[in-house]
Design an enzyme around this catalytic site. Structure first.
Site, short mmCIF file in Angstrom:
data_model
loop_
_atom_site.label_atom_id
_atom_site.label_comp_id
_atom_site.label_asym_id
_atom_site.label_seq_id
_atom_site.Cartn_x
_atom_site.Cartn_y
_atom_site.Cartn_z
N ASP A 125 30.02 -55.55 48.47
CA ASP A 125 29.74 -55.95 49.29
C ASP A 125 28.39 -57.39 48.97
O ASP A 125 27.40 -57.06 48.08
CB ASP A 125 28.89 -55.50 51.13
CG ASP A 125 28.74 -56.94 52.01
OD1 ASP A 125 30.63 -57.12 51.85
OD2 ASP A 125 28.99 -57.39 53.10
N PHE A 182 35.30 -68.43 42.70
CA PHE A 182 36.19 -68.30 43.54
C PHE A 182 34.55 -68.65 44.20
O PHE A 182 33.70 -68.68 44.35
CB PHE A 182 37.48 -67.26 44.29
CG PHE A 182 36.31 -65.77 44.07
CD1 PHE A 182 35.37 -64.99 42.64
CD2 PHE A 182 35.72 -65.07 45.35
CE1 PHE A 182 34.32 -63.87 42.83
CE2 PHE A 182 34.57 -63.81 45.44
CZ PHE A 182 34.31 -63.13 44.09
P1 ITT Z 1 35.95 -57.20 50.27
O1 ITT Z 1 34.66 -56.74 51.78
O2 ITT Z 1 37.58 -56.53 50.07
O3 ITT Z 1 36.54 -56.56 48.99
P2 ITT Z 1 35.77 -60.23 50.49
O4 ITT Z 1 35.75 -61.63 50.02
O5 ITT Z 1 35.33 -60.07 51.83
O6 ITT Z 1 36.35 -58.87 49.67
P3 ITT Z 1 32.60 -59.67 50.81
O7 ITT Z 1 32.71 -59.62 52.16
O8 ITT Z 1 31.83 -59.09 49.51
O9 ITT Z 1 34.02 -59.75 49.97
O10 ITT Z 1 32.00 -60.98 50.31
C1 ITT Z 1 31.65 -62.50 51.30
C2 ITT Z 1 32.32 -63.93 50.42
O11 ITT Z 1 31.38 -64.65 49.45
C3 ITT Z 1 33.33 -63.52 49.35
O12 ITT Z 1 34.55 -63.66 50.50
C4 ITT Z 1 33.23 -65.35 48.76
O13 ITT Z 1 33.59 -66.22 49.88
C5 ITT Z 1 31.66 -65.19 49.17
N1 ITT Z 1 31.61 -64.57 47.63
C6 ITT Z 1 31.41 -63.02 46.63
N2 ITT Z 1 31.21 -63.11 46.11
C7 ITT Z 1 30.64 -64.55 45.11
C8 ITT Z 1 31.20 -64.88 44.07
O14 ITT Z 1 31.21 -64.41 42.88
N3 ITT Z 1 30.99 -66.10 43.84
C9 ITT Z 1 31.45 -66.53 44.88
N4 ITT Z 1 31.01 -66.70 46.33
C10 ITT Z 1 31.54 -65.22 46.17
#
Ligand code: ITT
Length: 189
Positions: free
Chosen positions: A68, A148
């Site tokens: 997360d 992303f």
């Molecule tokens: P999962 O829960 O299925 O793993 P998710 O996209 O919902 O996927 P998170 O809740 O961990 O994952 O991530 C929250 C948001 O933070 C994600 O949708 C991105 O917008 C941002 N994010 C996470 N990691 C990032 C990264 O490495 N670079 C840029 N933005 C990121």
């Protein structure tokens, strides 16, 4: 070694499998028959990472980890933080999230921020967590099209370009997720 990575985010899957290398075979949620969204009801990154990893363990009995991640912006008191995916809308609308972040920071001098990743690993029912952090600043406009999420706005400390202007390898070498996965590898070994 086979291990389930509890994510629906294809970008995360690619980043993590590049860091883990060929020694580990990442099994996806779909491959273990989990097609529903795992509810992320926790109030913190730690709680949500734990919820996702435990969800898979309880349904499959397979060793599993979940990531997360949140972007924590100093001038916004740590927002969007645990709500990073749903900052502007209910879904994962990266463009809308980035627009909202730029508008919330308009006129603010302090643009310091950090990405924080918490990984929960559940092996044989036992859970542990590791963390990875990268400090940086939020740019005034989006640049780059790699990566992303908030990558086009995040300039890591010591760099003059955003994560979205880096190759996957360059991002992984210094990123929150790259650092957290390096800690995970220490435990797995
Ligand atoms: P999962 O829960 O299925 O793993 P998710 O996209 O919902 O996927 P998170 O809740 O961990 O994952 O991530 C929250 C948001 O933070 C994600 O949708 C991105 O917008 C941002 N994010 C996470 N990691 C990032 C990264 O490495 N670079 C840029 N933005 C990121």
């Amino acid at each position: 070694m086979k291990i389930v990575f509890a994510t629906n985010n294809a970008h995360k899957l690619a980043e993590v499998s590049a860091v883990l290398g060929s020694e580990y075979e990442l099994v996806t949620l779909r491959e273990v028959g989990i097609t529903e969204d795992i509810p992320e009801t926790g109030a913190t990154l730690d709680e949500n990472a734990s919820i996702k990893a435990r969800y898979v363990w309880e349904r499959t009995g397979l060793d599993c980890f979940a990531d997360d991640t949140g972007l924590e912006v100093e001038a916004l008191n740590g927002a969007p933080g645990v709500r990073s995916a749903r900052y502007a809308t209910d879904g994962h609308d990266f463009a809308a999230n980035n627009r909202k972040l730029l508008s919330e920071l308009e006129g603010k001098e302090n643009r310091r921020a950090r990405f924080r990743t918490v990984i929960s690993l559940v092996r044989g029912g036992e859970e542990c967590q590791v963390e990875g952090v990268v400090n940086g600043t939020i740019a005034h406009e989006e640049s780059g099209c790699e990566g992303f999420g908030y990558d086009p706005l995040f300039i890591p400390e010591g760099s003059d370009c955003t994560f979205a202007e880096m190759t996957a390898e360059q991002k992984n070498a210094i990123s929150h997720r790259g650092r957290a996965v390096a800690e995970l590898v220490k435990i797995l070994k």
